[in-house]
Design a protein around this motif. Sequence first.
Motif, PDB file in Angstrom:
ATOM      1  N   GLY A  59      -4.237   0.020 -12.650  1.00 31.40           N
ATOM      2  CA  GLY A  59      -3.088  -0.406 -11.852  1.00 31.40           C
ATOM      3  C   GLY A  59      -3.412  -0.972 -10.496  1.00 31.40           C
ATOM      4  N   ASN A  60      -4.699  -1.007 -10.121  1.00 29.40           N
ATOM      5  CA  ASN A  60      -5.051  -1.499  -8.797  1.00 29.40           C
ATOM      6  C   ASN A  60      -5.332  -2.994  -8.844  1.00 29.40           C
ATOM      7  OD1 ASN A  60      -5.272  -0.954  -6.122  1.00 29.40           O
ATOM      8  ND2 ASN A  60      -7.306  -0.075  -6.203  1.00 29.40           N
ATOM      9  N   SER A  90       3.938   1.600  -1.001  1.00 24.10           N
ATOM     10  CA  SER A  90       4.654   1.704  -2.278  1.00 24.10           C
ATOM     11  C   SER A  90       3.751   2.275  -3.367  1.00 24.10           C
ATOM     12  CB  SER A  90       5.184   0.331  -2.698  1.00 24.10           C
ATOM     13  OG  SER A  90       6.078  -0.187  -1.739  1.00 24.10           O
ATOM     14  N   LYS A  91       2.520   1.779  -3.442  1.00 24.16           N
ATOM     15  CA  LYS A  91       1.599   2.241  -4.478  1.00 24.16           C
ATOM     16  C   LYS A  91       1.203   3.700  -4.262  1.00 24.16           C
ATOM     17  CE  LYS A  91      -0.455  -2.092  -6.056  1.00 24.16           C
ATOM     18  NZ  LYS A  91      -1.714  -2.827  -6.331  1.00 24.16           N
ATOM     19  N   ARG A 106       0.816  -1.212   0.000  1.00 15.09           N
ATOM     20  CA  ARG A 106       0.000   0.000   0.000  1.00 15.09           C
ATOM     21  C   ARG A 106       0.851   1.264   0.000  1.00 15.09           C
ATOM     22  NH1 ARG A 106      -4.055  -2.461   4.634  1.00 15.09           N
ATOM     23  NH2 ARG A 106      -5.288  -3.800   3.232  1.00 15.09           N
ATOM     24  N   ASP A 111      -3.536  -7.536  -2.816  1.00 11.24           N
ATOM     25  CA  ASP A 111      -3.448  -8.332  -4.034  1.00 11.24           C
ATOM     26  C   ASP A 111      -4.164  -9.674  -3.903  1.00 11.24           C
ATOM     27  OD1 ASP A 111      -1.679  -9.213  -2.188  1.00 11.24           O
ATOM     28  OD2 ASP A 111       0.080  -9.197  -3.493  1.00 11.24           O
ATOM     29  N   ILE A 138      -6.488   3.449  -1.709  1.00  9.61           N
ATOM     30  CA  ILE A 138      -5.364   2.527  -1.919  1.00  9.61           C
ATOM     31  C   ILE A 138      -4.622   2.283  -0.608  1.00  9.61           C
ATOM     32  CG2 ILE A 138      -3.133   2.236  -3.046  1.00  9.61           C
ATOM     33  CD1 ILE A 138      -4.188   3.714  -5.408  1.00  9.61           C
ATOM     34  N   LEU A 147      -6.168   4.334 -11.761  1.00 12.34           N
ATOM     35  CA  LEU A 147      -6.168   3.365 -10.665  1.00 12.34           C
ATOM     36  C   LEU A 147      -7.032   2.151 -10.967  1.00 12.34           C
ATOM     37  CD1 LEU A 147      -6.280   5.728  -7.576  1.00 12.34           C
ATOM     38  CD2 LEU A 147      -4.335   4.539  -8.569  1.00 12.34           C
ATOM     39  N   TRP A 200       6.331   4.295 -14.389  1.00 14.21           N
ATOM     40  CA  TRP A 200       5.243   5.198 -14.040  1.00 14.21           C
ATOM     41  C   TRP A 200       5.554   6.637 -14.468  1.00 14.21           C
ATOM     42  CZ3 TRP A 200       0.400   4.795 -11.722  1.00 14.21           C
ATOM     43  CH2 TRP A 200       0.006   3.503 -11.352  1.00 14.21           C
ATOM     44  N   ASP A 237      -6.203  -1.479  -0.292  1.00 16.91           N
ATOM     45  CA  ASP A 237      -5.637  -2.265  -1.389  1.00 16.91           C
ATOM     46  C   ASP A 237      -4.999  -3.559  -0.889  1.00 16.91           C
ATOM     47  OD1 ASP A 237      -4.940  -2.493  -4.223  1.00 16.91           O
ATOM     48  OD2 ASP A 237      -2.889  -2.376  -3.497  1.00 16.91           O
ATOM     49  N   TYR A 244       7.849  -3.896  -5.448  1.00 19.66           N
ATOM     50  CA  TYR A 244       6.838  -2.867  -5.680  1.00 19.66           C
ATOM     51  C   TYR A 244       7.369  -1.443  -5.569  1.00 19.66           C
ATOM     52  CZ  TYR A 244       3.652  -6.792  -5.102  1.00 19.66           C
ATOM     53  OH  TYR A 244       3.009  -7.991  -5.237  1.00 19.66           O
ATOM     54  N   TYR A 303       2.074   6.588  -6.861  1.00 19.00           N
ATOM     55  CA  TYR A 303       0.918   7.274  -7.437  1.00 19.00           C
ATOM     56  C   TYR A 303       1.021   8.784  -7.248  1.00 19.00           C
ATOM     57  CZ  TYR A 303      -3.906   8.743  -8.201  1.00 19.00           C
ATOM     58  OH  TYR A 303      -5.034   9.382  -8.656  1.00 19.00           O
TER      59      TYR A 303
END
Length: 307
Positions: free
Chosen positions: A190-191, A49-50, A47, A107, A101, A187, A137, A105, A128, A54
């Motif tokens: 990429g989510n 990292s994203k 989370r 996986d 996110i 998102l 990105w 979030d 990640y 982002y």
Amino acid sequence: MIQAAHVGVAIRGQEGMQAVMASDFAISQFRFLTELLLVHGRLSYIRISKVVIYFFYKNITLTMTQVWFTFFCGYSAANFYNDWYQSLYNVLFTSLPAIAIGILDQDVSTAVSKQFPQLYKAGIDNLYFRWQLLARWLLSSVLQSFAIFYLSILTGFGGKAHGKILGQWDVGTLSFSCVVTTVNLQLLIGNSFLTHWHFIGIFGSIVIWFLFLLFFTSIYSFWDAKENVFGQLIVPFSTLDFWLILLGASVAALVVDFAFEGFQRIFMPYDYQIIQEMEHCRSNDVVSERIERRPSAELRARLLSPS
């Protein structure tokens, strides 16, 4: 040991509370360490990292559209966006998806995370939050900003058959609308995990932008005439070009990322993506077939043996 570690985890016991008071996390039994590492620790890493990546992505996308505008306006330092748009960009128009996110979030499910402890290795390998992923990105943000700006400029300026002309503020608002729409919809691509809260955050942010635009352009500024945007939406919103460009530029900006994500998932899947298929299909046969296509015999053995 606690002073040398990145994160200190202590176990409450008969030895006293000194280690607990000096630690970052305290647990009562050794078996809770599995949940702490394989579930909460791994999800926190994903989370964070994203969210960080982002934030880089969405701010570079906005900034690069203004960089392209400097080439277009002859380096005159003219503003392409209203100052209020830029001030509220991170506060109102793109904040809800990032919050979703950072909180929700994941996986794979909790049970699968414990069933396949090999997934924890993604954090050790920094899967990640590595330079290659960050560079992808950033490249995506530059390409998307280029598509948004030039589609807005080339189709926004100039006379129209209906006699309505979009000015600089109109085109700037159109480009900003495309940026807000694109970075929020990104998102969806990429989510890894989507709930109704994700959809509320993504589409709610876009709605908040247009509601703010309606409110902001209905106020006449007596103290700063040059920044006045009163009645600005009358012409853009009444033309079909505005809505076609908004839709077309957003789709054009996202189509490359959508194609790349599909290609990567089919031909170069990550471990968690293969396990996602197993969790979704509820069939080990499907996953076994996907894993057998991968070149690494070690990986096949790891994923087919959940112990």
